[in-house]
Scaffold this motif. Structure first.
Motif, PDB file in Angstrom:
ATOM      1  N   SER A   1      -5.647  -3.064  -7.398  1.00 18.10           N
ATOM      2  CA  SER A   1      -4.598  -3.024  -6.376  1.00 18.10           C
ATOM      3  C   SER A   1      -3.231  -3.408  -6.928  1.00 18.10           C
ATOM      4  O   SER A   1      -2.202  -2.874  -6.497  1.00 18.10           O
ATOM      5  CB  SER A   1      -4.980  -3.956  -5.226  1.00 18.10           C
ATOM      6  N   ARG A   2      -3.216  -4.331  -7.886  1.00 19.33           N
ATOM      7  CA  ARG A   2      -1.942  -4.862  -8.400  1.00 19.33           C
ATOM      8  C   ARG A   2      -0.992  -3.781  -8.924  1.00 19.33           C
ATOM      9  O   ARG A   2       0.204  -3.816  -8.615  1.00 19.33           O
ATOM     10  CB  ARG A   2      -2.229  -5.921  -9.468  1.00 19.33           C
TER      11      ARG A   2
ATOM     12  N   THR B   1       3.471  -9.078  -4.823  1.00 23.31           N
ATOM     13  CA  THR B   1       3.994  -8.291  -3.704  1.00 23.31           C
ATOM     14  C   THR B   1       5.487  -8.462  -3.462  1.00 23.31           C
ATOM     15  O   THR B   1       6.029  -7.837  -2.552  1.00 23.31           O
ATOM     16  CB  THR B   1       3.246  -8.660  -2.406  1.00 23.31           C
TER      17      THR B   1
ATOM     18  N   HIS C   1      -5.654   4.013  -4.258  1.00 17.64           N
ATOM     19  CA  HIS C   1      -6.243   2.914  -3.488  1.00 17.64           C
ATOM     20  C   HIS C   1      -7.585   3.335  -2.895  1.00 17.64           C
ATOM     21  O   HIS C   1      -8.548   2.550  -2.897  1.00 17.64           O
ATOM     22  CB  HIS C   1      -5.291   2.478  -2.379  1.00 17.64           C
TER      23      HIS C   1
ATOM     24  N   HIS D   1      -3.772  -6.698  -0.127  1.00 22.14           N
ATOM     25  CA  HIS D   1      -3.698  -7.377  -1.424  1.00 22.14           C
ATOM     26  C   HIS D   1      -3.579  -8.890  -1.226  1.00 22.14           C
ATOM     27  O   HIS D   1      -4.267  -9.665  -1.907  1.00 22.14           O
ATOM     28  CB  HIS D   1      -2.505  -6.858  -2.222  1.00 22.14           C
TER      29      HIS D   1
ATOM     30  N   LEU E   1      -8.332  -6.868  -7.073  1.00 26.03           N
ATOM     31  CA  LEU E   1      -6.937  -7.223  -7.331  1.00 26.03           C
ATOM     32  C   LEU E   1      -6.401  -6.505  -8.568  1.00 26.03           C
ATOM     33  O   LEU E   1      -5.241  -6.080  -8.594  1.00 26.03           O
ATOM     34  CB  LEU E   1      -6.799  -8.740  -7.496  1.00 26.03           C
TER      35      LEU E   1
END
Length: 350
Positions: A256-257, A20, A306, A173, A253
């Motif tokens: 999302s990453r 992030t 997402h 996240h 993850l």
């Protein structure tokens, strides 16, 4: 006696996660913010003072951006950069000194709004008397009131929801990556419960904060219906979120990453660079158009993927396979006969 941490150790601790954090923050904003934090700590300055200072710096940047002169705009860039350093500094200083406060959380969320509200207003006042076109062949009308319409579309209808969703996805996240303690992932129900628990007398500011923050969380939730369904299914199956299966956590993850770079683009740095360039070239209206077009396309892409990730994982939770054990492959007798693979009867014969 506890050994004093090095600058490198303190910097590493200030970074939330590699997923992030932006390159510019890791290598530029955070180190400078930490350097300032160490100075302020030695001088005994409270983190909230730094946050308030960032607001004045943001307003000062807006005043500079109001002018069309090159050096005025360079001054505006420097002031906004220092406001951003202060935004990094106050959190680092609060963690180092243990001075995290409720008021600090309120001010920190408010500071960025003060910067950009002031800057948007200043850019509108700057552009109002300017011509819509620079053509030498005809007299062009001025922007007038229309620049305020463009700024409304760019700020209220674009910038605000973009930043809101980008922050929400980064906190989600971090929640799946490090747990609740390392993220600021909150729900409107939690915030509303805190609001209802506070006394009506003597707690005006805490009640005002939690009421508005609950509404802010509600807007985030309304914008992400499929994630809300996924999260509800997750809580239903695993009331203790720490008991979530590790493979489910990792699948979330992994999906999302790749979206985190888009969330970072919709945060401060990319937006600020676009602002700097367009102000230096005296075309702030281009910045507004970028907000409405390019940044909104990134917003839509990030939101769509997402939500698709959330839908897919929710279906996995609600409709798991009949058996978690891998099934044995069905092999016909003819296949066994013609294969080179040994069977148990072959070993018995030996």
């Amino acid at each position: 006696m506890q050994e004093e941490k090095t600058f490198k150790q303190l910097l590493k601790e200030s970074l939330k996660s590699a997923d992030t954090e932006e390159w510019l923050d890791v290598h530029f904003t955070r180190p400078i913010g930490l350097w300032f934090a160490l100075i302020w700590k030695r001088l005994g300055v409270h983190p909230n003072t730094i946050t308030i200072l960032s607001m004045f710096l943001g307003i000062g940047a807006a005043f500079m951006f109001y002018h069309t002169g090159f050096w005025y705009n360079v001054g505006g860039i420097l002031l906004l950069m220092f406001a951003n350093f202060c935004d990094s500094t106050d959190g680092q200083l609060a963690r180092m000194t243990g001075q995290k406060t409720f008021v600090g959380r309120v001010l920190d969320g408010f500071a960025g709004d003060v910067w950009f509200f002031s800057i948007y207003a200043a850019l509108c006042l700057r552009m109002m008397p300017q011509a819509l076109s620079t053509s030498f062949y005809f007299d062009s009308p001025t922007w007038g009131i229309w620049i305020w319409v463009l700024a409304f579309l760019a700020g209220i209808l674009s910038h605000s929801p973009q930043a809101m969703l980008a922050d929400y996805y980064r906190q989600i996240h971090l929640f799946f990556l490090k747990g609740k303690s390392e993220s600021e992932f909150d729900t409107s129900a939690q915030q509303r419960a805190i609001y209802d628990s506070l006394p009506e007398k003597g707690a005006f500011w805490p009640r005002a904060f939690h009421y508005n923050y609950a509404n802010y969380c509600k807007r985030q939730e309304k914008a992400t219906p499929r994630f809300q369904n996924f999260y509800a299914a997750l809580i239903e199956h695993y009331p203790d979120i720490d008991q979530m299966p590790e493979d489910l956590r990792q699948r979330f993850l992994a999906g999302s990453r790749p979206l985190m770079p888009y969330a970072n683009i919709l945060s401060f740095n990319t937006r600020a660079i676009c602002l700097y360039v367009t102000c230096l070239f005296n075309c702030p209206w281009v910045y507004f158009l970028l907000e409405i077009s390019v940044f909104n396309m990134i917003y839509v892409y990030m939101h769509k993927h997402h939500e698709h990730l959330s839908l897919r994982l929710m279906e996995e939770i609600n409709h798991p396979s009949e058996s978690s054990e891998p099934s044995e492959p069905q092999v016909s007798p003819e296949t066994l006969e013609n294969s080179d693979v040994s069977t148990p009867s072959d070993h018995d014969a030996d």
